[in-house]
Design an enzyme around this catalytic site. Sequence first.
Site, short mmCIF file in Angstrom:
data_model
loop_
_atom_site.label_atom_id
_atom_site.label_comp_id
_atom_site.label_asym_id
_atom_site.label_seq_id
_atom_site.Cartn_x
_atom_site.Cartn_y
_atom_site.Cartn_z
N LYS A 190 12.78 8.62 0.73
CA LYS A 190 11.92 8.31 -0.40
C LYS A 190 10.51 8.83 -0.13
O LYS A 190 9.84 8.36 0.77
CB LYS A 190 11.84 6.81 -0.65
CG LYS A 190 11.12 6.52 -1.99
CD LYS A 190 10.72 5.07 -2.16
CE LYS A 190 9.39 4.76 -1.52
NZ LYS A 190 8.24 5.45 -2.14
N GLY A 242 3.76 4.88 7.51
CA GLY A 242 2.90 4.31 6.48
C GLY A 242 2.03 3.23 7.07
O GLY A 242 1.71 3.25 8.26
N SER A 243 1.68 2.27 6.24
CA SER A 243 0.72 1.27 6.68
C SER A 243 1.36 0.26 7.65
O SER A 243 2.56 0.00 7.58
CB SER A 243 0.17 0.52 5.47
OG SER A 243 1.21 -0.16 4.80
N THR A 244 0.55 -0.31 8.51
CA THR A 244 1.02 -1.30 9.46
C THR A 244 1.56 -2.51 8.71
O THR A 244 2.56 -3.12 9.10
CB THR A 244 -0.12 -1.69 10.42
OG1 THR A 244 -0.45 -0.52 11.20
CG2 THR A 244 0.29 -2.79 11.38
N VAL A 246 3.14 -2.66 5.75
CA VAL A 246 4.52 -2.44 5.30
C VAL A 246 5.45 -2.30 6.51
O VAL A 246 6.59 -2.76 6.49
CB VAL A 246 4.62 -1.23 4.35
CG1 VAL A 246 6.06 -0.91 4.02
CG2 VAL A 246 3.84 -1.50 3.07
N GLY A 247 4.94 -1.70 7.59
CA GLY A 247 5.74 -1.61 8.82
C GLY A 247 6.22 -2.98 9.28
O GLY A 247 7.37 -3.16 9.67
N GLU A 264 5.99 4.58 12.43
CA GLU A 264 4.80 5.35 12.76
C GLU A 264 3.72 4.85 11.81
O GLU A 264 3.75 5.12 10.62
CB GLU A 264 5.10 6.84 12.59
CG GLU A 264 4.21 7.70 13.46
CD GLU A 264 2.96 8.13 12.73
OE1 GLU A 264 1.94 7.42 12.84
OE2 GLU A 264 3.01 9.15 12.04
N CYS A 298 -3.32 9.48 9.90
CA CYS A 298 -3.08 8.28 10.72
C CYS A 298 -3.73 8.40 12.08
O CYS A 298 -4.16 7.42 12.66
CB CYS A 298 -1.59 8.01 10.84
SG CYS A 298 -0.65 9.43 11.34
N GLU A 395 -8.52 0.19 9.69
CA GLU A 395 -8.26 1.58 9.33
C GLU A 395 -8.82 1.80 7.92
O GLU A 395 -8.48 1.09 6.99
CB GLU A 395 -6.76 1.83 9.35
CG GLU A 395 -6.40 3.25 8.98
CD GLU A 395 -4.90 3.53 9.08
OE1 GLU A 395 -4.11 2.74 8.55
OE2 GLU A 395 -4.55 4.55 9.70
P1 NAI Z 1 2.25 2.09 2.17
O1 NAI Z 1 2.55 1.77 3.57
O2 NAI Z 1 2.37 1.02 1.15
O3 NAI Z 1 3.21 3.28 1.68
C1 NAI Z 1 3.96 4.11 2.50
C2 NAI Z 1 5.37 4.25 1.93
O4 NAI Z 1 6.05 3.01 1.99
C3 NAI Z 1 5.40 4.67 0.48
O5 NAI Z 1 6.47 5.55 0.30
C4 NAI Z 1 5.68 3.37 -0.25
O6 NAI Z 1 6.30 3.52 -1.48
C5 NAI Z 1 6.58 2.66 0.72
N1 NAI Z 1 6.62 1.20 0.63
C6 NAI Z 1 5.67 0.37 0.15
N2 NAI Z 1 6.07 -0.91 0.26
C7 NAI Z 1 7.31 -0.89 0.81
C8 NAI Z 1 8.25 -1.90 1.17
N3 NAI Z 1 7.99 -3.19 1.02
N4 NAI Z 1 9.41 -1.51 1.72
C9 NAI Z 1 9.68 -0.21 1.92
N5 NAI Z 1 8.84 0.78 1.60
C10 NAI Z 1 7.66 0.45 1.03
O7 NAI Z 1 0.83 2.74 2.09
P2 NAI Z 1 -0.13 2.85 0.80
O8 NAI Z 1 -0.11 1.58 0.02
O9 NAI Z 1 0.22 4.07 0.10
O10 NAI Z 1 -1.54 2.96 1.51
C11 NAI Z 1 -2.24 1.81 1.91
C12 NAI Z 1 -2.92 2.01 3.23
O11 NAI Z 1 -1.95 2.24 4.24
C13 NAI Z 1 -3.82 3.22 3.32
O12 NAI Z 1 -5.06 2.97 2.82
C14 NAI Z 1 -3.83 3.48 4.80
O13 NAI Z 1 -4.78 2.64 5.42
C15 NAI Z 1 -2.44 3.10 5.24
N6 NAI Z 1 -1.56 4.26 5.36
C16 NAI Z 1 -1.30 4.74 6.59
C17 NAI Z 1 -0.52 5.84 6.75
C18 NAI Z 1 -0.22 6.40 8.08
O14 NAI Z 1 0.29 7.50 8.18
N7 NAI Z 1 -0.50 5.72 9.14
C19 NAI Z 1 0.04 6.57 5.61
C20 NAI Z 1 -0.23 5.94 4.35
C21 NAI Z 1 -1.02 4.85 4.25
#
Ligand code: NAI
Length: 789
Positions: A190, A242-244, A246-247, A264, A298, A395
């Site tokens: 996704k 993605g974000s910590t 959601v991780g 990651e 990140c 972050e």
């Molecule tokens: P996010 O962690 O919500 O999104 C990343 C992915 O996870 C997207 O594909 C999203 O649709 C999916 N997702 C969201 N909720 C989920 C769930 N409950 N179960 C499974 N998948 C889910 O990140 P978001 O909201 O786009 O950004 C928020 C903050 O997260 C940013 O401001 C940044 O601080 C951080 N972030 C960090 C990243 C990294 O590479 N370390 C990448 C993206 C965001």
Amino acid sequence: MNINEIFANLDYGPAPEARDMANGWLDEHGRKFGHFIDGRFTSHKKGFASINPATEEELAQISNGTKGDVDKAVKAARAALPMWQALSGFERAKYLYAIARQLQKHSRLFAVLESMDNGKVIRESRDSDIPLSIRHFYHHAGWAMHIDKRFTGYVPYGVCGQIIPWNFPLLMLSWKIAPALAAGNTLVLKPAEFTPLTALLFAQICSEIGLPGGVVNIVTGEGETGAAIVEHPDVDKIAFTGSTEVGKIIRKATAGTGKGLSLELGGKSPYIVFENADIDSAVEGLVDAIWFNQGEVCCAGSRLLVQESIETVFIEKLRARMDRLRVGDPLDKSMDMGALVAPVQVQKIKKMLEQGKKEGCTVYEAKGDVPANGSFLRPTLITDVSPANSLVCEEIFGPVLVSLSFRNPDEAVALANNTRYGLAASIWSENINLALDIAPRIKSGIVWINCTNQMDASAGFGGYRESGFGREGGAEGMVSYLKRDWEKKLKPCQAEPVRKVDGVKTSSTIDRTAKNYIGGKQARGDSGYSRQVVGADGALLGTVVDGNRKDIRNAVEAARKGFSWGSKSAHLRAQILYYLGENLDYRRKEFADRLRQMNGLAEEEAKNEVDLSIRRLFAFAGWADKYDGAVHNVPIRAVSVAMIEPIGVIGIVAPDNFALLASVSMLAPAIAMGNSIVLVPSQLSPLAMTDFYQVMETSDVPDGVINIITGKSHDLARTLAEHDGVDALWFVGELTGSSMVEKLSTGNLKQVWSSLGKDLDWTDGEKFDGDYFLQKATQVKNVWIPYGA
Ligand code: NAI
Ligand code: MG
């Protein structure tokens, strides 16, 4: 005009990259997309728009994947699995190679589309995102060829669910898909809701090269679609970037399911500049560290730590450089910074800056122009901060740098590690001895010396601590998509029967209450309560401490002190393990008798368990100085050293059976790699391990390296899982216990390995004399050291 005036007035003209090819592709699809399932695009259904954040124009309508869509995709991936796995490595390599070639042919289209969908400048998508993606498929075509020889005894997970963020859409897709396919998995991926377009173009490429249907499935959608993938019962492994936040949700959702998991996550990576650095290079590096990709990286070097003696001059040069950065149209080839991914991201950052101002920080915004419309922000520098300020801790994920100063190297290390994250670090110093001294002391998965943001498919990428676990890239990354074949064949274990004291039978060797073992000393339990140890025949054999939360906390504290063991030489650790083996050997008979009493083992069986325990200590003494790192072949003039480092404090909860051997099989690899441990021995038969205290005392084990707390396994495991001073937890026991510890581990995202209620045959040297636990006891740090005068 003289030449000076010409230079002073020189300006950039517009240098736009054409977007017609990307618009053409969008139009071909009617600017409406479905999912890519079983090799075909489904028809478009209700969803959301993907926006160009620089112009705010709608690019296309995207379908929001439902549970049903996810289910169809998972079924397609499952159905394709036998065919995909039956292919030879060579056949799979050809597909990966074909993808790489096709990406190369369409690289301009990909670059433009990526910049339009994400807002990043074309200079970066063209020169960084797309070439690195291509490189990833080439590299992994090679892994497909050689996997059988390099990873003998491993099998692919099966169906992988992969969820990626929006900051490097195609690159993150490549990091996920290439190793999964090379290893023989099929997948459902996704993309992020802000940036689904290059994933859809990628899907088209899969179909153009004739990749069999169902091997790669792309389902678009928001968080709920991601959650449906995570929760789908027929997915074998989840890989998330993605974000910590959601991780942590995903860690909880997969607890006890046995799904593989790699995370990651975020970072707040330090960028350390010593007074003896080449200052101009360090300023230029910093531009790349924090303003590359608008800071939506990140591993961004978002925390500048500069030595006090050069702070003023460094900040002055930095501001001058910031003022010259050009922010604007992402498709203009001479722009330095484009648009942030979406208006919400801009709002989020502005809010954080407001909070920072309230806390007394000074906010400096670069002087250059920014477009009036679109998600643009200026390069921003925050000074006058203290380590507790929110802008220093959290972050920001945008073009915002915070700056702190330090006086000496020790303070630099302390500040660098003063974060819950641990993804990357940069160290700038012309004194290579200093830089190499600092690198191992930083708790992060990547260290760049006199460079920054270097990445390559051959070198593992990933973090320590709350930055997640698992690596992407190189051999380290391949392991994340493979499993031991025997792990797939394990059977559920039988619970040990409850034992009752038989009043008639008393043991001739009844003991005093065995104490805990903390910081190299025997210690009374906090509660004062004890537990009876009953033999298999009902005889009361003795009592042990009924350990509690406080005992675990004391043991963790001692283990943290004992962790300096990790910096001792591997030779010394080997010697001590040999010595433990030798001293256990002296007392073979005594230990065998103990095992017979406790577990009712036959004489031969008991002797065998002791002998195997001695053998295991020797096995890991042997490994201590041999399980080592690598130098990767990265495509720049640099050595990338993959160092094997201990994880820190490991909590180990041993099973009821194999009262000696199971504990020894786990403690030996843990300490061989330099970790310190808190061990909870068999709840039913703890006396073998309390007898072990004397073996430790005669073997020169440094204080705090091995700590032992007896008591109720579940209660003690719970405290270990919740304790943020514990870096990893190994739990052997029933499924409910595994599920509990995995759920509770999210505080500091400790790495949990659990037996999931499966029966492990600890006598099997093929499994447990090898690197199975060594992998779990270590993490890889990649240190990049460029060379050249
Ligand atoms: P996010 O962690 O919500 O999104 C990343 C992915 O996870 C997207 O594909 C999203 O649709 C999916 N997702 C969201 N909720 C989920 C769930 N409950 N179960 C499974 N998948 C889910 O990140 P978001 O909201 O786009 O950004 C928020 C903050 O997260 C940013 O401001 C940044 O601080 C951080 N972030 C960090 C990243 C990294 O590479 N370390 C990448 C993206 C965001
Ligand atoms: Mg977009």
